[in-house]
Structure formats: structure tokens, C-alpha cells
Design a protein around this motif. Sequence first.
Motif, PDB file in Angstrom:
ATOM      1  N   SER A  25       0.818  -1.218   0.000  1.00 22.86           N
ATOM      2  CA  SER A  25       0.000   0.000   0.000  1.00 22.86           C
ATOM      3  C   SER A  25       0.850   1.266   0.000  1.00 22.86           C
ATOM      4  N   ASN A  26       2.086   1.172   0.465  1.00 21.83           N
ATOM      5  CA  ASN A  26       2.987   2.333   0.388  1.00 21.83           C
ATOM      6  C   ASN A  26       3.172   2.787  -1.052  1.00 21.83           C
ATOM      7  N   GLY A  27       3.235   1.826  -1.952  1.00 20.77           N
ATOM      8  CA  GLY A  27       3.517   2.148  -3.344  1.00 20.77           C
ATOM      9  C   GLY A  27       2.296   2.421  -4.198  1.00 20.77           C
ATOM     10  N   ILE A  28       1.174   1.742  -3.891  1.00 21.15           N
ATOM     11  CA  ILE A  28       0.028   1.857  -4.799  1.00 21.15           C
ATOM     12  C   ILE A  28      -1.239   2.389  -4.141  1.00 21.15           C
ATOM     13  N   GLY A  29      -1.258   2.537  -2.842  1.00 23.01           N
ATOM     14  CA  GLY A  29      -2.455   3.006  -2.139  1.00 23.01           C
ATOM     15  C   GLY A  29      -3.140   1.868  -1.403  1.00 23.01           C
ATOM     16  N   THR A  30      -3.890   2.229  -0.381  1.00 23.01           N
ATOM     17  CA  THR A  30      -4.494   1.228   0.502  1.00 23.01           C
ATOM     18  C   THR A  30      -5.597   0.431  -0.176  1.00 23.01           C
ATOM     19  N   ALA A  33      -4.175  -1.806  -2.822  1.00 23.70           N
ATOM     20  CA  ALA A  33      -3.529  -2.978  -2.222  1.00 23.70           C
ATOM     21  C   ALA A  33      -4.574  -3.985  -1.757  1.00 23.70           C
ATOM     22  N   ALA A  34      -5.672  -3.494  -1.183  1.00 24.40           N
ATOM     23  CA  ALA A  34      -6.758  -4.397  -0.764  1.00 24.40           C
ATOM     24  C   ALA A  34      -7.344  -5.126  -1.964  1.00 24.40           C
ATOM     25  N   THR A  35      -7.521  -4.409  -3.074  1.00 25.49           N
ATOM     26  CA  THR A  35      -8.041  -5.021  -4.299  1.00 25.49           C
ATOM     27  C   THR A  35      -7.092  -6.098  -4.805  1.00 25.49           C
ATOM     28  N   LEU A  36      -5.818  -5.769  -4.856  1.00 22.89           N
ATOM     29  CA  LEU A  36      -4.811  -6.725  -5.322  1.00 22.89           C
ATOM     30  C   LEU A  36      -4.766  -7.965  -4.429  1.00 22.89           C
ATOM     31  N   THR A  37      -4.839  -7.755  -3.125  1.00 16.80           N
ATOM     32  CA  THR A  37      -4.808  -8.870  -2.178  1.00 16.80           C
ATOM     33  C   THR A  37      -6.037  -9.764  -2.346  1.00 16.80           C
ATOM     34  N   THR A  40      -5.685 -11.741  -5.609  1.00 14.31           N
ATOM     35  CA  THR A  40      -4.689 -12.803  -5.451  1.00 14.31           C
ATOM     36  C   THR A  40      -5.262 -13.957  -4.638  1.00 14.31           C
ATOM     37  N   GLY A  41      -5.946 -13.616  -3.548  1.00 16.39           N
ATOM     38  CA  GLY A  41      -6.573 -14.652  -2.715  1.00 16.39           C
ATOM     39  C   GLY A  41      -7.613 -15.445  -3.485  1.00 16.39           C
ATOM     40  N   PHE A  42      -8.405 -14.757  -4.298  1.00 20.73           N
ATOM     41  CA  PHE A  42      -9.413 -15.435  -5.116  1.00 20.73           C
ATOM     42  C   PHE A  42      -8.763 -16.416  -6.089  1.00 20.73           C
ATOM     43  N   VAL A  43      -7.727 -15.961  -6.771  1.00 23.09           N
ATOM     44  CA  VAL A  43      -7.045 -16.802  -7.762  1.00 23.09           C
ATOM     45  C   VAL A  43      -6.443 -18.034  -7.089  1.00 23.09           C
ATOM     46  N   VAL A  44      -5.774 -17.845  -5.958  1.00 26.35           N
ATOM     47  CA  VAL A  44      -5.153 -18.984  -5.253  1.00 26.35           C
ATOM     48  C   VAL A  44      -6.224 -19.961  -4.767  1.00 26.35           C
ATOM     49  N   ALA A  45      -7.306 -19.446  -4.168  1.00 20.50           N
ATOM     50  CA  ALA A  45      -8.381 -20.325  -3.693  1.00 20.50           C
ATOM     51  C   ALA A  45      -9.020 -21.090  -4.848  1.00 20.50           C
ATOM     52  N   LEU A  46      -9.237 -20.413  -5.976  1.00 20.80           N
ATOM     53  CA  LEU A  46      -9.814 -21.070  -7.148  1.00 20.80           C
ATOM     54  C   LEU A  46      -8.890 -22.160  -7.677  1.00 20.80           C
ATOM     55  N   ALA A  76     -12.842  -4.442   4.249  1.00 17.99           N
ATOM     56  CA  ALA A  76     -12.748  -3.536   5.393  1.00 17.99           C
ATOM     57  C   ALA A  76     -11.635  -3.969   6.342  1.00 17.99           C
ATOM     58  N   VAL A  77     -11.485  -5.286   6.521  1.00 15.37           N
ATOM     59  CA  VAL A  77     -10.411  -5.807   7.371  1.00 15.37           C
ATOM     60  C   VAL A  77      -9.057  -5.408   6.801  1.00 15.37           C
ATOM     61  N   LEU A  78      -8.872  -5.616   5.505  1.00 14.46           N
ATOM     62  CA  LEU A  78      -7.607  -5.280   4.864  1.00 14.46           C
ATOM     63  C   LEU A  78      -7.299  -3.790   4.989  1.00 14.46           C
ATOM     64  N   PHE A  79      -8.285  -2.956   4.707  1.00 12.41           N
ATOM     65  CA  PHE A  79      -8.068  -1.511   4.798  1.00 12.41           C
ATOM     66  C   PHE A  79      -7.714  -1.112   6.229  1.00 12.41           C
ATOM     67  N   SER A  80      -8.488  -1.595   7.191  1.00 13.75           N
ATOM     68  CA  SER A  80      -8.239  -1.268   8.601  1.00 13.75           C
ATOM     69  C   SER A  80      -6.864  -1.729   9.031  1.00 13.75           C
TER      70      SER A  80
END
Length: 141
Positions: A25-30, A33-37, A40-46, A76-80
Motif C-alpha cells: 500500500s505504500n507504493g500503490i495506495g491502501t 492494495a486491498a483489491t490486489l490482495t 490474489t486470494g481469489f485466484v489462489v483459492a480457485l 474492510a479488514v484489509l483496509f483497517s
Amino acid sequence: MRGILFAISGGFFLTLQSVANARISNGIGTWQAATLTQMTGFVVALLITLILRDRTFRQMKDVKVLYLSGGALAAAVLFSNMTAVHLMGVTLTISLFLIAQLGLALVIDWNGWFGMIKRRLQLPQVIGILMMIGGVLILKW
């Protein structure tokens, strides 16, 4: 025993994820970063679901709409979490997250919310939460 190992692993992964997300999030915004995370989680779980050839995903249509909010809450968890890590550091963030999780878990068990079995809140549980809060105060100093 397996439950204990999974819980400990989850705690390790949550801490590592908190640090990684804060750095991203330092580089791309909070929110980015939450969207990217989340993606990524969706792709790995799938991928894991496909590799295991688990066909129970067909039953997803039977999930109650209320429980689908879990994915939205994850954002919301990721952002917080990322914001708190930036403001307070990893140790205090994770400590307070754990106290908040445990406190709400006790309330859910106590009231039997979400179809959970009602459990009585007992003095040792209250003392445990108070001790955790005391530990965080000591960490903060």
C-alpha cells in the motif's frame, strides 16, 4: 491438534499478510492494495479448488446472502489492518486485532448469533480479555 496447528498458521499468515499489505500500500495506495490482495486470494483459492477437484462449489448458490458479506468485510479488514500498521506498527495492530476478534467471538458465543451454540460467559474469560488488554498497555509503553 490439527485445529491448533491451523489456528497458529492462520496467526502467522495474518501477521505476514499485514506486513506485506502495508508495504504494497505504500507504493500503490491502501484500497488498491486491498483489491490486489483480494484478487490474489481469489485466484489462489480457485486454483486450489480446481487442483483438488472439489465440486462442492456448486453449492455456493445455497449460501445465505447475509454470509456473503464475509468477502465484503474482508475488504474492510484489509483496509483497517493496513492503515493501522502504518499508524501504530505491526505489534500493536495485531495485538488490538486479536483482542477485538476475541471480544466479538465471546459476544457471538454468549448470544448464540449466526447459529452458534450459546455458551455462558465465565469469569476466567473476562479475566483473560482484561489480561490481554493489560498486555497491550504494557507493549504500548
